[in-house]
Structure formats: C-alpha cells, structure tokens
Design a protein around this motif. Structure first.
Motif, PDB file in Angstrom:
ATOM      1  N   ARG A   1       0.848  -1.195   0.000  1.00  0.00           N
ATOM      2  CA  ARG A   1       0.000   0.000   0.000  1.00  0.00           C
ATOM      3  C   ARG A   1       0.880   1.239   0.000  1.00  0.00           C
ATOM      4  NH1 ARG A   1      -4.698   0.234   4.306  1.00  0.00           N
ATOM      5  NH2 ARG A   1      -4.928   2.195   3.167  1.00  0.00           N
ATOM      6  N   ALA A   2       0.389   2.280  -0.654  1.00  0.00           N
ATOM      7  CA  ALA A   2       1.159   3.525  -0.722  1.00  0.00           C
ATOM      8  C   ALA A   2       1.292   4.149   0.661  1.00  0.00           C
ATOM      9  CB  ALA A   2       0.491   4.498  -1.683  1.00  0.00           C
ATOM     10  N   PHE A   3       2.435   4.769   0.879  1.00  0.00           N
ATOM     11  CA  PHE A   3       2.688   5.471   2.143  1.00  0.00           C
ATOM     12  C   PHE A   3       3.345   6.808   1.808  1.00  0.00           C
ATOM     13  CE2 PHE A   3       5.756   6.702   5.417  1.00  0.00           C
ATOM     14  CZ  PHE A   3       4.912   6.837   6.509  1.00  0.00           C
ATOM     15  N   ILE A   4       2.822   7.909   2.392  1.00  0.00           N
ATOM     16  CA  ILE A   4       3.356   9.242   2.123  1.00  0.00           C
ATOM     17  C   ILE A   4       4.170   9.726   3.318  1.00  0.00           C
ATOM     18  CG2 ILE A   4       2.767  11.646   1.588  1.00  0.00           C
ATOM     19  CD1 ILE A   4       0.207  10.662   0.307  1.00  0.00           C
ATOM     20  N   ASP A   5       5.428  10.027   3.060  1.00  0.00           N
ATOM     21  CA  ASP A   5       6.301  10.603   4.088  1.00  0.00           C
ATOM     22  C   ASP A   5       5.980  12.097   4.199  1.00  0.00           C
ATOM     23  OD1 ASP A   5       8.332  11.688   5.626  1.00  0.00           O
ATOM     24  OD2 ASP A   5       9.918  10.466   4.728  1.00  0.00           O
ATOM     25  N   GLN A   6       5.319  12.470   5.284  1.00  0.00           N
ATOM     26  CA  GLN A   6       4.865  13.853   5.438  1.00  0.00           C
ATOM     27  C   GLN A   6       6.014  14.848   5.548  1.00  0.00           C
ATOM     28  OE1 GLN A   6       1.749  14.764   5.039  1.00  0.00           O
ATOM     29  NE2 GLN A   6       1.048  12.638   4.829  1.00  0.00           N
ATOM     30  N   GLU A   7       7.200  14.375   5.945  1.00  0.00           N
ATOM     31  CA  GLU A   7       8.353  15.261   6.022  1.00  0.00           C
ATOM     32  C   GLU A   7       8.839  15.674   4.634  1.00  0.00           C
ATOM     33  OE1 GLU A   7       9.706  16.540   8.794  1.00  0.00           O
ATOM     34  OE2 GLU A   7       8.114  15.565   9.937  1.00  0.00           O
ATOM     35  N   LYS A   8       8.665  14.795   3.680  1.00  0.00           N
ATOM     36  CA  LYS A   8       9.103  15.090   2.316  1.00  0.00           C
ATOM     37  C   LYS A   8       8.007  15.715   1.458  1.00  0.00           C
ATOM     38  CE  LYS A   8      12.462  11.261   2.051  1.00  0.00           C
ATOM     39  NZ  LYS A   8      12.822  10.023   1.292  1.00  0.00           N
ATOM     40  N   CYS A   9       6.765  15.445   1.797  1.00  0.00           N
ATOM     41  CA  CYS A   9       5.633  15.887   0.975  1.00  0.00           C
ATOM     42  C   CYS A   9       5.557  17.411   0.918  1.00  0.00           C
ATOM     43  CB  CYS A   9       4.328  15.326   1.543  1.00  0.00           C
ATOM     44  SG  CYS A   9       2.843  15.817   0.639  1.00  0.00           S
ATOM     45  N   ILE A  10       5.350  17.958  -0.292  1.00  0.00           N
ATOM     46  CA  ILE A  10       5.236  19.415  -0.464  1.00  0.00           C
ATOM     47  C   ILE A  10       3.782  19.824  -0.755  1.00  0.00           C
ATOM     48  CG2 ILE A  10       7.628  19.712  -1.204  1.00  0.00           C
ATOM     49  CD1 ILE A  10       6.561  19.809  -4.106  1.00  0.00           C
ATOM     50  N   LYS A  11       2.870  18.894  -0.577  1.00  0.00           N
ATOM     51  CA  LYS A  11       1.426  19.180  -0.723  1.00  0.00           C
ATOM     52  C   LYS A  11       1.056  19.668  -2.124  1.00  0.00           C
ATOM     53  CE  LYS A  11       1.821  19.059   3.884  1.00  0.00           C
ATOM     54  NZ  LYS A  11       3.102  18.723   4.565  1.00  0.00           N
TER      55      LYS A  11
END
Length: 550
Positions: A148-158
């Motif tokens: 399943r996909a997982f989003i690293d919120q530290e890297k995410c730029i929205k």
C-alpha cells in the motif's frame, strides 16, 4: 470550499440559538448583567448530568459559558487562571460598548485540533502495479509498505499530483475546515495543534465560523446592548439588509417583518436597500468621472471584507477600490437625518459589518450590528413565530429599487451600477467582472492589476453566493438567492436612479466624519441625477406603530 452545513439545523445550530435566546431572555426579563444569572445560564442551556455532544458535560458547559460571554460582547477568559463567566460582566451594560478586538474568536478547548493541509492514503489503495503516485511525486515522498502507498509527510510538499493520478481516488487531501474556508489563509496552528488566527490578516468575513463542525469559533454579539437600549426607552430603529427575505420563513412578507420588530421593541424598521441605491449612484458617478482617466479600473465597495482584503494585499492599488459609503452607512445617515437621537441597529447576514461599525468614522452612524441569527434568538426569547403572525399582508417597503435589493446576491452590485451608469449616460459602455469568495476575489484583483480588465467595474463578494451566504444567515444559499430575486421583482422601481431619496446624496456625504484617513472620500461629481417627474422628494420613515397602507 463550499459551505455544506448552511441551512441544515445541526446540534451546533441548536446550541448557538439557545445561547442567543437565553442571553436575550435575561436581557428582556431581568435587564441588568449580574453574576447570578450569567453563571447559571450554562446549566439552563445544558441541563442534567450526562453529556450529549462531547465527552464531558463539564466541557460542554465550559464551551457554552465561553459562548455566553461572546454573545454579551465580552472577551474570552484565560483557562489557566481562576475565573467565572461573570467576570467583568458589568462591562456589558455600558450603553456605548463596542466590540473589543478580536471580533472572531477561537474557543481553544472546543477546537478539535484538526490536521492541517496534508495528503494521506485511504484504505481504498489497491497497491496497483503501475504506482503512478510514486512515479509522479517530485520529492520521492511516496513508497509502498505492505503493498500500500505510504506518504512521508516530512518530504511531501502538498502539491497534490499524487491524488490527481491515483486511479482509485485513494489519496485524499485533508485540511481543517475552518482553514479551508478562510479566503485570507490566516488560520494556522498553535503549539498544541489547535486552530489559531492571524488577526493582522483576518478581515472578519466569518466563513471559518460557519464551517467549523465543532463549533469552536464564534464572533461577539451586541444582543444584550440592543435590548438594554430598547428597555431604556430610547428610539431604536432597525435597518434590515435585503437578504432578510426567507430567513425567518415566508417569502419576504414586510408586514410580518414590521410586526416582528415591533414585538421585539424596535421603534421602526427600514430596508438597507435604500442605502444600496444611494451607494449605487455614488459608485456610478465615481466610475464615470474616474475610469479610465484617473483609475485603470474600479472595484465595488459594499462588501467590507472584500474591500479590506484588496487594500491589505494590494496597497499600491487601494485607490482602485471605490470609496463610496456602504449601504449600511448611507442608510444609517439617512435615518439619522430624520431621527437624530435614535439608536440605529443594522440587521443583516454579515460579521464583517460588525468590524466596519467599529471604525471611528462609522460609530456616529451605526450604533449596533446584529445578524439574522442573533435576531432569531431574540424572537425565540419572546416566543415570536414569524410564520404564524396574524398580520395582514401589506405592500413592500416602498422606497428601494429592485437593483438595490439585488445587492444581496453576487453580481447584484455591478448590475446596479451599470444600470445607473446607463441611465446617466446611455451611450457609455461598461464592462464588468465579478468574483465571490476571497480566493477568487484575490485572483480577480491580480488580473485587473496586470491589465486584464482595463476600464472595468469589478465586483468582489467575500461570501460565495453574496450576502445571502453571510455567516449570520439561517437558510441554504441557493434558496435565499432565489427568494431575493423574487423579492426584487416586487419593487415598483427598477433602478437606483428612481430612488426617491437620491436628491439627499450631497447632504449625506457632507456630514462630518471622525476619522478622515479611514472614512471614504467624497466624490467630486455630486451632480444630481434627473428623476422621473412622478417621484416624491422626501418621506419620513414609517414607524411600526403607524399604519402601513402605502
């Protein structure tokens, strides 16, 4: 963000109404601000021993207590010090008490600390072979864990590109509802993750207030002060915005409206559409004189939240926003001319009008501002059922034009000004564009500054849908728009230039002002507009005690 809760009677609606009702009831029945009744009210509004809405009845009563203070126009109290609802309550009795900043308040212990702007993967993710979300992410923030996909919120730029390409719509955008509704983008988080308002940017549009599903945001009210003025025996006149149509049921029955305000204790009632007509003529004269010779374009002035945003964010082009007096102020001045000792109460849909009335330059004109919802609380306190009032249907308010009433819906202001310009100069072409919601208003202003709208009249409305979508309204926006448009057709006058009081504009503009830097300028062109011969020049306001057989 669309306002999905407007017109739906929710638990939050019930609590707000109960607070307004009980504060009004005490003001009518008791009349003075005392510790005994203030500290007792939360137990009246939230009776019993079991919590209904939240995890604790003590929390419920604490939140209601905070709302009671705001409904009396008082500041919230700190939660880290001993205090009671009644602290400083005598301040509410001051006859000339104005709102103390801030007007819009976050009750911190009611805030759910909703997550800020973020993209998350829902359980709809199928772990597909293509992995388009991972491939398109510019920062490598997406990986796959247990298929399943997982989003690293530290890297995410929205940026949202992952959500756009997901074939299962499994990636969703989350934002706290109050922040999503805020066109000024002035809501962030405090150190505990609760909503926090940057008041240097806030224009008090109130959209956060009606979009918080936890009821953590509220504005201050003057219910207590208005009722105190009524009980003092003062002449108190209501100036009601045209968006009133349908707010209390019915289809804009003016006879019932007059009877309602009579029962509430008001001496008289008039419609702010009169001031809208006068504002229309001012803006039309400004436009004819200044665009494009002096200004590249002109923005409308009647929505204080839009005008404030434009001047805050585009100070180099602030002069492009019309400095015409708003309908609220012009109506108050017109009433003050006839009733110099009266208290003038603007009744409408808007929180920003409360902020406008706080300005020194307007205080001498408008004494109090109430929303439709606050008036509904007063009606409930006295058991007034608008739809069941036994009052013969009379003719409508006679003075205002259809265009003046149309100020209540988006596009109505620009349409009124264009019609007035065409009456003054039939050959003058006027191009218009309009935006509703502060995000779209900002984009429109940027485009105008870039030259996309040369010589245009541009209309801004902070609330999506216009004034009928203000935070103090009671019913669905689309229903209100339809009813206002039907109400417009009932006016015997189509255009502002047919208003019987347009001849008074020069003298209304010449009245003194307290704060020159803050007050709108007086247009140089005050040439009177020719009127149809059959129109009268003056008429005194009718009070609710007089017969209404016009």
């Amino acid at each position: 963000m669309p306002d999905t809760m407007r017109g739906v009677y929710t638990n939050l609606t019930e609590i707000r109404r109960k607070v307004f009702c009980e504060v009004a009831r005490v003001a009518y029945m008791q009349g003075d601000a005392t510790a005994d009744w203030a500290d007792q009210l939360p137990y009246t509004i939230i009776p019993g021993e079991q919590a209904t809405y939240r995890e604790s009845i003590f929390l419920e009563r604490a939140i209601v207590g905070a709302r009671i203070r705001l409904a009396m126009g008082l500041n919230l109290l700190p939660v880290d010090q001993p205090s009671s609802i009644s602290d400083g309550i005598k301040e509410a009795e001051r006859p000339e008490k104005y709102y103390e900043p801030p007007l819009i308040n976050i009750i911190k212990f009611a805030c759910h600390a909703c997550p800020e702007n973020s993209y998350v993967v829902s359980n709809q993710c199928q772990g597909c072979l293509a992995h388009p979300c991972r491939e398109i992410c510019p920062k490598g923030a997406i990986s796959f864990v247990n298929h399943r996909a997982f989003i690293d919120q530290e890297k995410c730029i929205k940026c949202g590109r992952c959500a756009e390409v997901c074939p299962y719509s499994a990636i969703i955008h989350r934002d706290r509802p109050c922040a999503a509704a805020c066109g000024m983008h002035c809501i962030g988080s405090d150190e505990q993750g609760r909503a926090d308002i940057d008041y240097d940017r806030c224009v008090s549009c109130g959209q956060c207030l009606v979009n918080c599903p936890f009821g953590a945001i509220a504005d201050k009210s003057q219910i207590f002060q208005v009722i105190s003025a009524i009980k003092s025996g003062a002449e108190v006149i209501a100036a009601v915005a045209p968006a009133f149509v349908g707010q209390y049921g019915g289809r804009g029955d003016v006879g019932k409206l007059r009877e309602t305000f009579k029962i509430l204790g008001f001496s008289g009632v008039e419609e702010v559409a009169i001031g809208a007509d006068l504002c229309t003529i001012q803006e039309a004269q400004d436009f004819l004189e200044e665009v494009p010779e002096k200004l590249p374009f002109m923005g409308t002035s009647c929505c204080p939240a839009w005008a404030s945003m434009a001047k805050k964010e585009f100070p180099d082009n602030a002069e492009c926003i019309s400095m015409a007096l708003t309908p609220m102020t012009l109506t108050a001045r017109w009433l003050r001319e006839q009733h110099p000792d009266a208290k003038i109460v603007f009744v409408g849909p808007c929180s920003a009008k409360k902020l406008e009335a706080m300005r020194t330059s307007v205080r001498s004109e408008v004494d109090f501002v109430l929303t439709f919802e606050e008036v509904a609380g007063m009606m409930e306190a006295l058991g007034v059922d608008y739809t069941k009032l036994d009052k013969p249907k009379d003719n409508d308010f006679e003075a205002a034009s259809a265009d003046g009433r149309g100020f209540a819906v988006s596009g109505g202001v620009a349409n009124a000004v264009v019609n007035a310009v065409h009456r003054m100069h039939p050959d003058r072409e006027v191009n218009i564009t309009a935006a509703e919601g502060l995000d779209d208003c900002r984009k429109m202003m940027r485009d105008a500054i870039k030259g996309k709208y040369p010589g245009y009249l541009i209309e801004g409305m902070a609330c999506p849908g216009g004034c009928v979508a203000g935070p103090g309204t009671l019913q669905s926006i689309k229903k209100s728009q339809a009813q206002v448009k039907a109400y417009m057709k009932r006016s015997p006058r189509k255009n502002a230039t047919e208003n019987a009081y347009r001849m008074q504009i020069p003298e209304l503009l010449a009245m003194g002002r307290d704060e020159p830097d803050d007050a709108p300028r007086i247009p140089q062109n005050t040439e009177r507009v020719p009127a149809p011969e059959e129109l009268v020049e003056t008429r005194s306001i009718e009070t609710v005690d007089e017969p209404h057989d016009q």
